[in-house]
Motif scaffolding. Structure first.
Motif, PDB file in Angstrom:
ATOM      1  N   LEU A 110      30.345 -10.010   2.694  1.00  0.00           N
ATOM      2  CA  LEU A 110      29.254  -9.985   1.717  1.00  0.00           C
ATOM      3  C   LEU A 110      28.616  -8.604   1.645  1.00  0.00           C
ATOM      4  N   PHE A 111      28.350  -8.000   2.803  1.00  0.00           N
ATOM      5  CA  PHE A 111      27.753  -6.665   2.823  1.00  0.00           C
ATOM      6  C   PHE A 111      28.674  -5.639   2.185  1.00  0.00           C
ATOM      7  N   GLY A 112      29.958  -5.743   2.451  1.00  0.00           N
ATOM      8  CA  GLY A 112      30.913  -4.808   1.867  1.00  0.00           C
ATOM      9  C   GLY A 112      30.919  -4.874   0.350  1.00  0.00           C
ATOM     10  N   VAL A 113      30.938  -6.081  -0.190  1.00  0.00           N
ATOM     11  CA  VAL A 113      30.931  -6.253  -1.644  1.00  0.00           C
ATOM     12  C   VAL A 113      29.636  -5.718  -2.243  1.00  0.00           C
ATOM     13  N   LEU A 114      28.500  -6.065  -1.648  1.00  0.00           N
ATOM     14  CA  LEU A 114      27.218  -5.598  -2.165  1.00  0.00           C
ATOM     15  C   LEU A 114      27.090  -4.076  -2.080  1.00  0.00           C
ATOM     16  N   SER A 115      27.580  -3.497  -1.010  1.00  0.00           N
ATOM     17  CA  SER A 115      27.494  -2.046  -0.857  1.00  0.00           C
ATOM     18  C   SER A 115      28.352  -1.327  -1.892  1.00  0.00           C
ATOM     19  N   ILE A 116      29.545  -1.826  -2.127  1.00  0.00           N
ATOM     20  CA  ILE A 116      30.419  -1.195  -3.118  1.00  0.00           C
ATOM     21  C   ILE A 116      29.797  -1.283  -4.500  1.00  0.00           C
ATOM     22  N   ILE A 117      29.250  -2.431  -4.854  1.00  0.00           N
ATOM     23  CA  ILE A 117      28.622  -2.579  -6.169  1.00  0.00           C
ATOM     24  C   ILE A 117      27.453  -1.612  -6.295  1.00  0.00           C
ATOM     25  N   ARG A 118      26.621  -1.516  -5.293  1.00  0.00           N
ATOM     26  CA  ARG A 118      25.452  -0.637  -5.359  1.00  0.00           C
ATOM     27  C   ARG A 118      25.880   0.823  -5.409  1.00  0.00           C
ATOM     28  N   LEU A 119      26.855   1.211  -4.595  1.00  0.00           N
ATOM     29  CA  LEU A 119      27.272   2.603  -4.569  1.00  0.00           C
ATOM     30  C   LEU A 119      27.940   3.009  -5.875  1.00  0.00           C
ATOM     31  N   ARG A 120      28.565   2.091  -6.565  1.00  0.00           N
ATOM     32  CA  ARG A 120      29.242   2.431  -7.808  1.00  0.00           C
ATOM     33  C   ARG A 120      28.312   2.376  -9.008  1.00  0.00           C
ATOM     34  N   SER A 121      27.125   1.797  -8.881  1.00  0.00           N
ATOM     35  CA  SER A 121      26.242   1.646 -10.030  1.00  0.00           C
ATOM     36  C   SER A 121      25.363   2.868 -10.277  1.00  0.00           C
ATOM     37  N   SER A 122      25.372   3.832  -9.386  1.00  0.00           N
ATOM     38  CA  SER A 122      24.555   5.026  -9.552  1.00  0.00           C
ATOM     39  C   SER A 122      25.313   6.202  -8.960  1.00  0.00           C
ATOM     40  N   GLU A 123      25.201   7.351  -9.594  1.00  0.00           N
ATOM     41  CA  GLU A 123      25.887   8.527  -9.084  1.00  0.00           C
ATOM     42  C   GLU A 123      25.087   9.115  -7.933  1.00  0.00           C
ATOM     43  N   ILE A 124      25.703   9.151  -6.751  1.00  0.00           N
ATOM     44  CA  ILE A 124      25.040   9.703  -5.575  1.00  0.00           C
ATOM     45  C   ILE A 124      25.993  10.657  -4.874  1.00  0.00           C
ATOM     46  N   THR A 125      25.430  11.525  -4.060  1.00  0.00           N
ATOM     47  CA  THR A 125      26.234  12.530  -3.368  1.00  0.00           C
ATOM     48  C   THR A 125      26.858  11.941  -2.100  1.00  0.00           C
ATOM     49  N   GLN A 126      27.782  12.708  -1.524  1.00  0.00           N
ATOM     50  CA  GLN A 126      28.403  12.289  -0.273  1.00  0.00           C
ATOM     51  C   GLN A 126      27.365  12.214   0.855  1.00  0.00           C
ATOM     52  N   GLN A 127      26.370  13.102   0.833  1.00  0.00           N
ATOM     53  CA  GLN A 127      25.300  13.047   1.836  1.00  0.00           C
ATOM     54  C   GLN A 127      24.551  11.726   1.723  1.00  0.00           C
ATOM     55  N   GLU A 128      24.257  11.300   0.503  1.00  0.00           N
ATOM     56  CA  GLU A 128      23.510  10.065   0.297  1.00  0.00           C
ATOM     57  C   GLU A 128      24.333   8.855   0.708  1.00  0.00           C
ATOM     58  N   ILE A 129      25.643   8.912   0.543  1.00  0.00           N
ATOM     59  CA  ILE A 129      26.505   7.835   1.026  1.00  0.00           C
ATOM     60  C   ILE A 129      26.440   7.771   2.556  1.00  0.00           C
ATOM     61  N   ALA A 130      26.368   8.925   3.203  1.00  0.00           N
ATOM     62  CA  ALA A 130      26.250   8.948   4.665  1.00  0.00           C
ATOM     63  C   ALA A 130      24.959   8.272   5.111  1.00  0.00           C
ATOM     64  N   TYR A 131      23.868   8.531   4.403  1.00  0.00           N
ATOM     65  CA  TYR A 131      22.602   7.868   4.731  1.00  0.00           C
ATOM     66  C   TYR A 131      22.716   6.359   4.517  1.00  0.00           C
ATOM     67  N   TYR A 132      23.386   5.942   3.436  1.00  0.00           N
ATOM     68  CA  TYR A 132      23.620   4.513   3.213  1.00  0.00           C
ATOM     69  C   TYR A 132      24.370   3.915   4.408  1.00  0.00           C
ATOM     70  N   PHE A 133      25.419   4.580   4.819  1.00  0.00           N
ATOM     71  CA  PHE A 133      26.229   4.071   5.921  1.00  0.00           C
ATOM     72  C   PHE A 133      25.405   3.948   7.196  1.00  0.00           C
ATOM     73  N   ILE A 134      24.613   4.966   7.512  1.00  0.00           N
ATOM     74  CA  ILE A 134      23.782   4.909   8.726  1.00  0.00           C
ATOM     75  C   ILE A 134      22.741   3.799   8.600  1.00  0.00           C
ATOM     76  N   ALA A 135      22.171   3.606   7.404  1.00  0.00           N
ATOM     77  CA  ALA A 135      21.204   2.518   7.205  1.00  0.00           C
ATOM     78  C   ALA A 135      21.860   1.166   7.472  1.00  0.00           C
ATOM     79  N   ILE A 136      23.099   0.992   7.009  1.00  0.00           N
ATOM     80  CA  ILE A 136      23.831  -0.256   7.258  1.00  0.00           C
ATOM     81  C   ILE A 136      24.086  -0.427   8.747  1.00  0.00           C
TER      82      ILE A 136
END
Length: 181
Positions: A54-80
């Motif tokens: 469930l988390f994987g699906v939700l994360s992919i949908i959220r990450l694809r719905s807005s343009e973010i940088t690789q740094q911001e993806i790293a912060y997402y990953f650490i938050a998870i």
């Protein structure tokens, strides 16, 4: 412990360096949501793979719905990961969770610190000229950016409009304070 860790990550590190309020809220909400669901999954004895899926699906949908940088993806990953660590290990092994929180926060602090590779920049540049000579292209980019070009890749050439689009990696000069001698 999880709230302290995510506040240090989201506000203390991310927001103070990148100033995006929308992602500050997203990191906190994502982390607290994951922490709550993992805590519930551990109490209810539901297959944890269902929760991770469930988390994987939700994360992919959220990450694809807005343009973010690789740094911001790293912060997402650490938050998870902080939410998972504190949800799973927080109650049973608080010292382990505390140590993992410290390691994760230290890694993101150092890895995204402005003084660690802080002068290296990336930019997509549209030039109003087409260069056929790579040396002239480099010289033009360095002149326009007022920086040393490390690498570039021409992504588009339009001979009709006489335009070149270049993906450039460069090192910016140290900033000079006004009034300094």
């Amino acid at each position: 412990m999880d709230l302290v860790a995510i506040l240090v990550l989201a506000y203390g590190l991310y927001y103070r360096r990148h100033h995006r309020r929308d992602l500050l809220f997203a990191y906190i909400a994502l982390n607290v949501g994951i922490f709550a669901v993992v805590s519930l999954l551990l109490v209810q004895r539901v297959d944890i793979a269902v929760g991770f899926g469930l988390f994987g699906v939700l994360s992919i949908i959220r990450l694809r719905s807005s343009e973010i940088t690789q740094q911001e993806i790293a912060y997402y990953f650490i938050a998870i990961v902080l939410g998972l660590v504190n949800g799973i290990a927080g109650a049973s092994w608080p010292l382990t969770a505390l140590l993992l929180n410290a390691v994760l926060l230290a890694v993101i602090y150092v890895g995204d610190h402005p003084q660690v590779l802080g002068r290296t920049r990336h930019q997509v540049v549209t030039l109003d000229v087409v260069h056929t000579d790579p040396d002239l292209l480099r010289a033009d980019l360095e002149s326009r950016l007022r920086a040393k070009v490390l690498q570039w890749e021409v992504t588009q050439v339009d001979y009709v409009r006489d335009v070149t689009v270049v993906d450039v990696r460069f090192t910016s000069a140290p900033s000079v304070r006004v009034g300094a001698r």
